[in-house]
Design an enzyme around this catalytic site. Structure first.
Site, PDB file in Angstrom:
ATOM      1  N   GLN A   1       1.400  13.153  56.026  1.00 36.96           N
ATOM      2  CA  GLN A   1       1.442  13.298  54.562  1.00 36.96           C
ATOM      3  C   GLN A   1       0.409  14.375  54.232  1.00 36.96           C
ATOM      4  OE1 GLN A   1       3.121  12.614  51.911  1.00 36.96           O
ATOM      5  NE2 GLN A   1       1.554  13.468  50.579  1.00 36.96           N
ATOM      6  N   CYS A   2       0.872  15.578  53.936  1.00 38.73           N
ATOM      7  CA  CYS A   2      -0.047  16.720  53.845  1.00 38.73           C
ATOM      8  C   CYS A   2      -0.517  17.061  52.436  1.00 38.73           C
ATOM      9  CB  CYS A   2       0.577  17.956  54.483  1.00 38.73           C
ATOM     10  SG  CYS A   2       0.659  17.809  56.279  1.00 38.73           S
TER      11      CYS A   2
ATOM     12  N   PRO B   1       1.888   5.631  52.526  1.00 34.80           N
ATOM     13  CA  PRO B   1       0.869   5.425  51.483  1.00 34.80           C
ATOM     14  C   PRO B   1       1.297   5.711  50.055  1.00 34.80           C
ATOM     15  CG  PRO B   1       0.461   7.456  52.690  1.00 34.80           C
ATOM     16  CD  PRO B   1       1.586   6.772  53.387  1.00 34.80           C
TER      17      PRO B   1
ATOM     18  N   GLY C   1       4.804   6.585  47.111  1.00 39.58           N
ATOM     19  CA  GLY C   1       6.196   6.252  46.852  1.00 39.58           C
ATOM     20  C   GLY C   1       7.127   7.205  47.579  1.00 39.58           C
TER      21      GLY C   1
ATOM     22  N   MET D   1       7.524  11.650  49.006  1.00 35.32           N
ATOM     23  CA  MET D   1       6.962  12.991  49.162  1.00 35.32           C
ATOM     24  C   MET D   1       8.110  13.970  49.367  1.00 35.32           C
ATOM     25  SD  MET D   1       4.344  14.900  49.182  1.00 35.32           S
ATOM     26  CE  MET D   1       4.511  16.671  49.309  1.00 35.32           C
ATOM     27  N   GLU D   2       8.059  15.040  48.577  1.00 33.17           N
ATOM     28  CA  GLU D   2       9.179  15.969  48.477  1.00 33.17           C
ATOM     29  C   GLU D   2       9.251  16.975  49.621  1.00 33.17           C
ATOM     30  OE1 GLU D   2       6.477  15.720  46.518  1.00 33.17           O
ATOM     31  OE2 GLU D   2       5.808  17.649  45.733  1.00 33.17           O
TER      32      GLU D   2
ATOM     33  N   GLU E   1      11.906  12.921  43.782  1.00 29.78           N
ATOM     34  CA  GLU E   1      11.612  13.784  44.940  1.00 29.78           C
ATOM     35  C   GLU E   1      12.656  14.890  45.077  1.00 29.78           C
ATOM     36  OE1 GLU E   1       8.757  13.353  45.748  1.00 29.78           O
ATOM     37  OE2 GLU E   1       8.468  11.284  45.108  1.00 29.78           O
TER      38      GLU E   1
ATOM     39  N   TYR F   1       2.015  13.643  35.267  1.00 35.94           N
ATOM     40  CA  TYR F   1       3.412  13.220  35.337  1.00 35.94           C
ATOM     41  C   TYR F   1       3.981  12.976  33.942  1.00 35.94           C
ATOM     42  CZ  TYR F   1       2.800  12.189  40.346  1.00 35.94           C
ATOM     43  OH  TYR F   1       2.568  12.274  41.692  1.00 35.94           O
TER      44      TYR F   1
ATOM     45  N   ARG G   1       1.549   1.103  50.010  1.00 36.76           N
ATOM     46  CA  ARG G   1       1.712   2.023  48.881  1.00 36.76           C
ATOM     47  C   ARG G   1       0.556   1.855  47.896  1.00 36.76           C
ATOM     48  NH1 ARG G   1       7.179   2.157  45.215  1.00 36.76           N
ATOM     49  NH2 ARG G   1       6.569   3.896  43.859  1.00 36.76           N
TER      50      ARG G   1
HETATM   51  N1  BES Z   1       4.256  14.986  45.275  1.00 40.33           N
HETATM   52  C1  BES Z   1       4.054  13.642  44.892  1.00 40.33           C
HETATM   53  C2  BES Z   1       3.073  12.910  45.751  1.00 40.33           C
HETATM   54  C3  BES Z   1       1.654  13.458  45.733  1.00 40.33           C
HETATM   55  C4  BES Z   1       1.135  14.016  44.585  1.00 40.33           C
HETATM   56  C5  BES Z   1       0.884  13.372  46.863  1.00 40.33           C
HETATM   57  C6  BES Z   1      -0.153  14.524  44.592  1.00 40.33           C
HETATM   58  C7  BES Z   1      -0.403  13.875  46.878  1.00 40.33           C
HETATM   59  C8  BES Z   1      -0.918  14.458  45.731  1.00 40.33           C
HETATM   60  C9  BES Z   1       5.379  12.883  44.847  1.00 40.33           C
HETATM   61  O1  BES Z   1       6.439  13.645  44.398  1.00 40.33           O
HETATM   62  C10 BES Z   1       5.235  11.761  43.845  1.00 40.33           C
HETATM   63  O2  BES Z   1       4.992  12.048  42.717  1.00 40.33           O
HETATM   64  N2  BES Z   1       5.410  10.526  44.271  1.00 40.33           N
HETATM   65  C11 BES Z   1       5.333   9.372  43.405  1.00 40.33           C
HETATM   66  C12 BES Z   1       6.697   8.849  43.050  1.00 40.33           C
HETATM   67  C13 BES Z   1       7.218   9.225  41.728  1.00 40.33           C
HETATM   68  C14 BES Z   1       8.503   8.489  41.411  1.00 40.33           C
HETATM   69  C15 BES Z   1       6.270   9.159  40.587  1.00 40.33           C
HETATM   70  C16 BES Z   1       4.627   8.269  44.146  1.00 40.33           C
HETATM   71  O3  BES Z   1       4.406   8.426  45.351  1.00 40.33           O
HETATM   72  O4  BES Z   1       4.317   7.250  43.542  1.00 40.33           O
HETATM   73 ZN    ZN Z   2       6.218  14.118  42.347  1.00 40.62          ZN
END
Ligand code: BES
Ligand code: ZN
Length: 637
Positions: free
Chosen positions: A174-175, A301, A303, A305-306, A331, A418, A591
């Site tokens: 997970q980068c 960890p 929800g 990752m894109e 995603e 968000y 998570r």
């Molecule tokens: N790109 C994010 C995950 C992220 C953001 C990792 C910032 C590290 C730093 C991913 O797209 C995301 O937003 N995941 C959310 C799910 C979403 C439905 C809100 C999550 O993991 O909860």
């Molecule tokens: Zn996101």
């Protein structure tokens, strides 16, 4: 002292001897020794951190373009032995190339076929160490041989018992935001883009998948080749290894997951092709070829990752009734907002996450209807309000464009980029009309594809393509306040969805008489349940908790979102019957979004704190290293 230091010392002696005019023969012997040592030598170099960009690298003067990565995945040592060969462009005739690394053990460096000196800078807890390598103006390729460290923040190694199949270990990366540097030496900034090839060796009977063109069956020899020919930022490099299988949903989309979960996951995600169609209507043609989803083990960890071509997702979205698939829409939407048009710095995260959350809701509106999507908007609004309250309305981290200079980018992380980002775009859409807004959005993606985007540039683009340079309209809508001011502007739209009005009425009746209106409750979607549970007063009296639990088995709910909300209410109401299942939840699921609020709630009482410590002790090996660190901080407060 390691061998490299001895060699370095020897070099200094040589220099000294030379100054004293000692015979060239002696010198020659030293050089021969040096050559046969075949180890590298270090030199000292202090590299300053570029705090705005969270990097030590000199990406602006020497820019990486392509990565050729050889990686051997060693499940015994829980390390990756890698060779990262970078092709770079030296625009300004610089004499050094600087990379970011985190806890990497660098063995040797080759520039232009010759082993070369390198220097590792002093370690910073958040950013790691710089890796400086001297280059000539004409050099274009550097190769670094290394092993990942025990504290690699991008990697989570799982033992067989932490997987569904229980037979083979598992590894995922997970980068985002700045963890790629613990996987391989790189210029770890979202503002530059690289293509990559990878050759990954894994134990027999395992499959490796990446954010690239992927295999659909396991190979005989555990060797996998990958190609990502479209340029991506380093935070989108991703790898997973395990007993993974593939099931296609259609020609373009499919699911990777542990073999024993494959059918269940593919059923849950069967609407992905319809989502893709809906997404292309909003964003324009999908540019990445295939779109697959890897359903990771429960300790994943976050929800989702894109990772391009292959979203990584938590299995906690597999509820059995497709009720949590909006996460996939999110995603998937990043394939445009984020992966095509990329936040230039982590201060601009709202350009990735706010645009994506808006986009996600547009996809959901097409596939599940407006009344369903209105519930998603409202739950998001509540999450935003809750963070605004916790942070305080004047807190600079409640701005859309934040300032995380010199801090870990995750420090300011919240629902604000968000949900405030998304509601801002919704507000603009409602102000100019959907047709005009959609044209602007399409142009934004197509005209800025594969480019970094700053907040200023995005606003300039908006001025031109959304407001037609009409500054009066822009000022009337308070665009600058939305983006640069903390809190929430007074023109923020908000209406309670009809379906939640109905839920609130039933809740009020239940609060009064403790009786549940069975036919209505039974029809509820996940989101109606969330509204109901969130708005119940707390502590709720134990009789009412029991009634709900007996009728709806909330303590053992298979729906992770409902279970999480119920456990929060159970802690607030000291409803002990829910605690055994909550413990199982906290020791299997990794998570962060679920864990953090529950631990926060537990530590509020002496008894709860004891329980939190016990659970954390059992669970910590199942948590991602960064999550474990965060939870540790919470419970040690
Ligand atoms: N790109 C994010 C995950 C992220 C953001 C990792 C910032 C590290 C730093 C991913 O797209 C995301 O937003 N995941 C959310 C799910 C979403 C439905 C809100 C999550 O993991 O909860
Ligand atoms: Zn996101």
């Amino acid at each position: 002292m390691d061998l490299r230091c001895y060699v370095y010392k020897l070099m200094k002696v040589i220099l000294f001897l030379r100054l004293k005019n000692i015979s060239m023969k002696v010198l020659f012997v030293f050089y021969v020794c040096l050559f046969f040592c075949s180890c590298n030598y270090t030199y000292e170099r202090n590299v300053e951190l570029n705090a705005d960009m969270h990097t030590f690298s000199n990406f602006e003067t020497v820019t990486c373009k392509h990565l050729d990565w050889k990686a051997n995945i060693n499940f015994y040592t829980k390390q990756i032995d890698g060779v990262a060969t970078w092709t770079f462009e030296n625009k300004t005739k610089a004499t050094v190339i600087i990379f970011d690394t985190y806890d990497l053990n660098i063995h040797s460096v080759i520039v232009n076929n010759k082993e070369t000196a390198f220097s590792l800078g002093k370690k910073n807890e958040v950013y790691g160490s710089s890796l400086s390598i001297p280059i000539l103006k004409t050099d274009t390729i550097v190769s670094v041989t290394y092993t990942t460290g025990k504290n690699a923040t991008a990697l989570q190694w799982l033992s067989p018992s932490q997987t569904a199949g229980k037979k083979m270990p598992y590894l995922f990366t997970q980068c985002e935001s700045i963890q790629a540097r613990s996987l391989l030496p790189c210029q770890d900034v979202p503002a530059i883009r690289i293509t990559y090839n990878a050759h990954v060796q894994v134990p027999n009977k395992m499959m490796a998948v990446m954010s690239a063109k992927n295999p659909v069956v396991k190979t005989e020899n555990g060797h996998y080749d990958f190609e990502m020919e479209l340029p991506i930022p380093t935070y989108l490099i991703a790898l997973a290894v395990g007993d993974i299988s593939y099931k296609a949903i259609d020609d373009r989309c499919g699911v990777y997951t542990e073999t024993s979960l494959l059918d269940q996951a593919a059923n849950e995600l069967s609407d992905i092709p319809a989502m893709m169609k809906a997404a292309e209507q909003v964003g324009g043609p999908y540019k990445w070829g295939k779109y697959d989803v890897l359903v990771a083990p429960p300790s994943f960890p976050i929800g989702g990752m894109e990772n391009p071509r292959l979203t990584f997702a938590t299995p906690t979205i597999i509820a059995g009734d497709k009720s949590l698939v909006s996460l996939i829409a999110h995603e998937m939407a990043h394939s445009w907002s984020g992966n095509l048009v990329t936040n230039s710095t982590w201060d601009d995260l709202w350009l990735n996450e706010g645009f994506t959350t808006y986009f996600e809701r547009r996809i959901m509106e097409t596939i599940s209807g407006k009344s369903y999507t209105d519930m998603l908007w409202e739950l998001g609004y509540q999450d935003m309000q809750s963070d605004l309250q916790t942070f305080g309305l004047k807190n600079p981290d409640t701005r859309l464009r934040v300032d995380v200079k010199g801090r870990s980018p995750e420090d300011a992380f919240s629902n604000i980029p968000y949900e405030k980002g998304a509601v801002f775009l919704r507000f603009l859409e409602e102000s100019v009309g959907r047709e005009k807004f959609d044209k602007y959005l399409n142009d934004y993606f197509s005209m800025n594809a594969f480019q970094p985007m700053t907040t200023e540039k995005a606003l300039a683009f908006m001025n031109e393509h959304l407001f037609d340079k009409d500054t009066v309209l822009r000022n009337k809508l308070k665009v600058n306040e939305w983006v640069f001011a903390p809190g929430l502007p007074d023109n923020c739209p908000h209406t309670l969805p009809d379906r939640f009005v109905a839920v609130d009425n039933l809740r009020l009746q239940f609060e009064k008489n403790g009786v549940v209106n069975m036919p209505s409750f039974a029809k509820w979607s996940t989101h109606e349940w969330l509204q109901f549970l969130r708005k119940l007063p707390h502590p709720l009296d134990i009789e009412k908790m029991k009634t709900l639990d007996n009728k709806f088995q909330l303590s053992i709910s298979k729906n992770s979102e409902i279970a999480d909300e119920w456990y929060k209410l159970s802690l607030l109401s000291n409803y002990e019957m829910a605690f055994p299942s909550m413990k199982i939840f906290l020791t299997t699921v990794g998570r962060k979004k679920f864990l953090e609020p529950l631990y926060h709630e537990m530590i509020k009482t002496e008894k709860g704190k004891k329980m939190a410590l016990e659970i954390f002790d059992m669970a910590k090996n199942n948590y991602h290293p960064l999550t474990a660190k965060k939870i540790q901080e919470i419970i040690e407060k």
